[in-house]
Design a protein around this motif. Structure first.
Motif, short mmCIF file in Angstrom:
data_model
loop_
_atom_site.label_atom_id
_atom_site.label_comp_id
_atom_site.label_asym_id
_atom_site.label_seq_id
_atom_site.Cartn_x
_atom_site.Cartn_y
_atom_site.Cartn_z
N LEU A 1 0.83 -1.21 0.00
CA LEU A 1 0.00 0.00 0.00
C LEU A 1 0.86 1.26 0.00
N ALA A 2 2.05 1.19 0.62
CA ALA A 2 2.96 2.34 0.57
C ALA A 2 3.35 2.64 -0.87
N GLY A 3 3.47 1.56 -1.69
CA GLY A 3 3.77 1.76 -3.10
C GLY A 3 2.65 2.49 -3.81
N PHE A 4 1.41 2.10 -3.52
CA PHE A 4 0.28 2.76 -4.16
C PHE A 4 0.08 4.19 -3.64
N MET A 5 0.31 4.40 -2.35
CA MET A 5 0.04 5.71 -1.74
C MET A 5 1.11 6.73 -2.09
N ARG A 6 2.38 6.34 -1.90
CA ARG A 6 3.48 7.30 -1.95
C ARG A 6 4.46 7.05 -3.09
N ARG B 1 6.20 4.48 -3.82
CA ARG B 1 7.39 3.71 -3.43
C ARG B 1 7.58 2.55 -4.41
N ARG B 2 8.84 2.23 -4.74
CA ARG B 2 9.14 1.04 -5.53
C ARG B 2 9.24 -0.12 -4.55
N VAL B 3 8.34 -1.09 -4.67
CA VAL B 3 8.22 -2.15 -3.66
C VAL B 3 8.63 -3.50 -4.24
N MET B 4 9.55 -4.17 -3.55
CA MET B 4 9.96 -5.52 -3.91
C MET B 4 9.47 -6.47 -2.82
N VAL B 5 8.83 -7.57 -3.24
CA VAL B 5 8.35 -8.58 -2.30
C VAL B 5 9.18 -9.84 -2.49
N GLN B 6 9.84 -10.27 -1.44
CA GLN B 6 10.76 -11.40 -1.50
C GLN B 6 10.19 -12.57 -0.71
N PRO C 1 1.47 10.21 -13.24
CA PRO C 1 1.53 10.43 -11.77
C PRO C 1 1.09 9.23 -10.96
N TYR C 2 0.30 8.34 -11.56
CA TYR C 2 -0.19 7.18 -10.80
C TYR C 2 0.32 5.86 -11.38
N PHE C 3 1.46 5.92 -12.06
CA PHE C 3 2.16 4.69 -12.44
C PHE C 3 2.86 4.15 -11.19
N ARG C 4 2.77 2.83 -10.97
CA ARG C 4 3.40 2.21 -9.80
C ARG C 4 4.19 0.98 -10.25
N LEU C 5 5.31 0.72 -9.55
CA LEU C 5 6.21 -0.35 -9.95
C LEU C 5 6.45 -1.31 -8.77
N PHE C 6 6.32 -2.61 -9.07
CA PHE C 6 6.53 -3.65 -8.06
C PHE C 6 7.39 -4.76 -8.66
N ASP D 1 19.50 -1.06 -4.60
CA ASP D 1 19.43 0.19 -3.85
C ASP D 1 18.31 1.10 -4.36
N ARG D 2 17.83 0.85 -5.55
CA ARG D 2 16.80 1.70 -6.13
C ARG D 2 15.39 1.29 -5.70
N TRP D 3 15.26 0.16 -5.01
CA TRP D 3 13.96 -0.25 -4.50
C TRP D 3 13.78 0.36 -3.11
#
Length: 329
Positions: free
Chosen positions: A55-60, A62-67, A174-179, A206-208
């Motif tokens: 949700l932080a990725g969608f809100m702010r 953030r580039r979010v990686m899930v491991q 403005p509302y493109f998001r990357l995961f 480091d970019r995530w």
């Protein structure tokens, strides 16, 4: 229906109401769905910490990686968050067949007004970048080096993407998001489980902005998911069967962690086993066909011991063993 290219979230929703997480956060969402919004899985169970990270990725932005290990539902987790926000979402699997041209685009011959012409066709990255779209890179640590450097460009803070062939600079919506999802956090194939994964350089990682870890669910929640997928087991005998199946799965995970096994049972495998039980009407046979035959032959006695421990019966009857021994190899 709002045009997807110019659209933007038009309402704020409560994380507590939508996901059942004890948080006062409000998240932007869309009122209407389009063809790119994933279908909602009503029985999906959300991990609170991972959900808040996504949700932080969608809100702010953030580039979010899930491991996490395979079968924990990393990509599905992101999709199900997007589904509840009505946020368009596209998954790209970075297997060995995905090339730089697939991501960036290439010249293609098309027919227009009965005349063949050459026209530049955008790849998935510039296409998604110009839309309110959640782009998910699956198997991020399996991407080829030339592909990874394409992705590195949009991981910059401003996220601008240059199409060299077109002499054009694309500014992200403005509302493109990357995961991204990954099995190894860029550490490569250390334990031999994930062949084809690559070592990622530190500049990439480091970019995530956010890295979340999704582990296997607690026992009670995993049982609830299996039961939701196979409601035929919603009686006393069925619940007992599911408990025994999850006990076997937990032993395979411990065996994998200690190096006794080279493979393990994910929640996805447990669900497959439960579904196959409804077909074959025999947990042992369904287990062999679902999991045991995927294991290294030298490790199958260990798996058979796990089954015997949890079900208090042999994986194979004497008659089955005799029949197998007489089958020509």
């Amino acid at each position: 229906m709002t045009d997807i290219v110019t659209g933007k979230p038009d309402r704020m929703v409560s994380v507590r109401t939508l996901f059942g997480i004890d948080s006062g956060l409000m998240v932007p969402a869309f009122s209407e769905r389009d063809d790119h919004v994933p279908e909602i899985d009503e029985v999906y169970r959300f991990n609170p910490e991972v959900t808040l990270a996504i949700l932080a990725g969608f809100m702010r932005e953030r580039r979010v990686m899930v491991q996490g290990l395979h079968g924990t539902g990393k990509s599905t987790h992101i999709e199900q968050v997007a589904a509840r926000l009505n946020w368009p979402c596209v998954r790209v699997n970075l297997d060995g067949h995905i090339s730089r041209l697939d991501l960036v685009g290439k010249d293609a011959i098309i027919v227009r007004d009965d005349v063949q012409i050459t026209e530049f066709q955008e790849g998935i990255v510039p296409w998604a970048l110009q839309r309110p779209m959640a782009l998910i890179f699956d198997e991020y640590d399996a991407g080829r080096p030339d592909v990874m450097f394409v992705i590195q460009r949009i991981l910059e803070r401003d996220g601008k993407f240059t199409l060299l062939d077109q002499n054009r600079v694309i500014h992200p919506h403005p509302y493109f998001r990357l995961f991204a999802t990954t099995n190894t956090v860029g550490l490569g194939n250390l334990n031999g489980l994930y062949h084809g994964t690559q070592l990622l350089n530190h500049a990439q990682l480091d970019r995530w902005n956010v890295v979340a870890t999704l582990n296997y669910l607690p026992r009670a929640e995993e049982a609830g998911i299996v039961l939701a997928r196979v409601p035929e087991l919603a009686d006393e005998a069925g619940r007992a069967l599911i408990e025994s199946m999850i006990s076997v799965a937990e032993l395979t995970r411990k065996g994998f962690a200690t190096g006794d096994l080279s493979t393990l049972m994910s929640p996805r495998t447990v669900i497959d086993w439960a579904e196959n039980c409804q077909i074959f009407r025999d947990p042992a046979m369904a287990f062999r066909l679902t999991f045991v035959n995927k294991c290294d032959e030298a490790e199958r006695p260990i798996v058979a011991e796990y089954f015997q421990r949890c079900f208090d019966r042999e994986l194979e009857s004497a008659a089955e063993r005799e029949m197998r021994s007489t089958v020509p190899q």
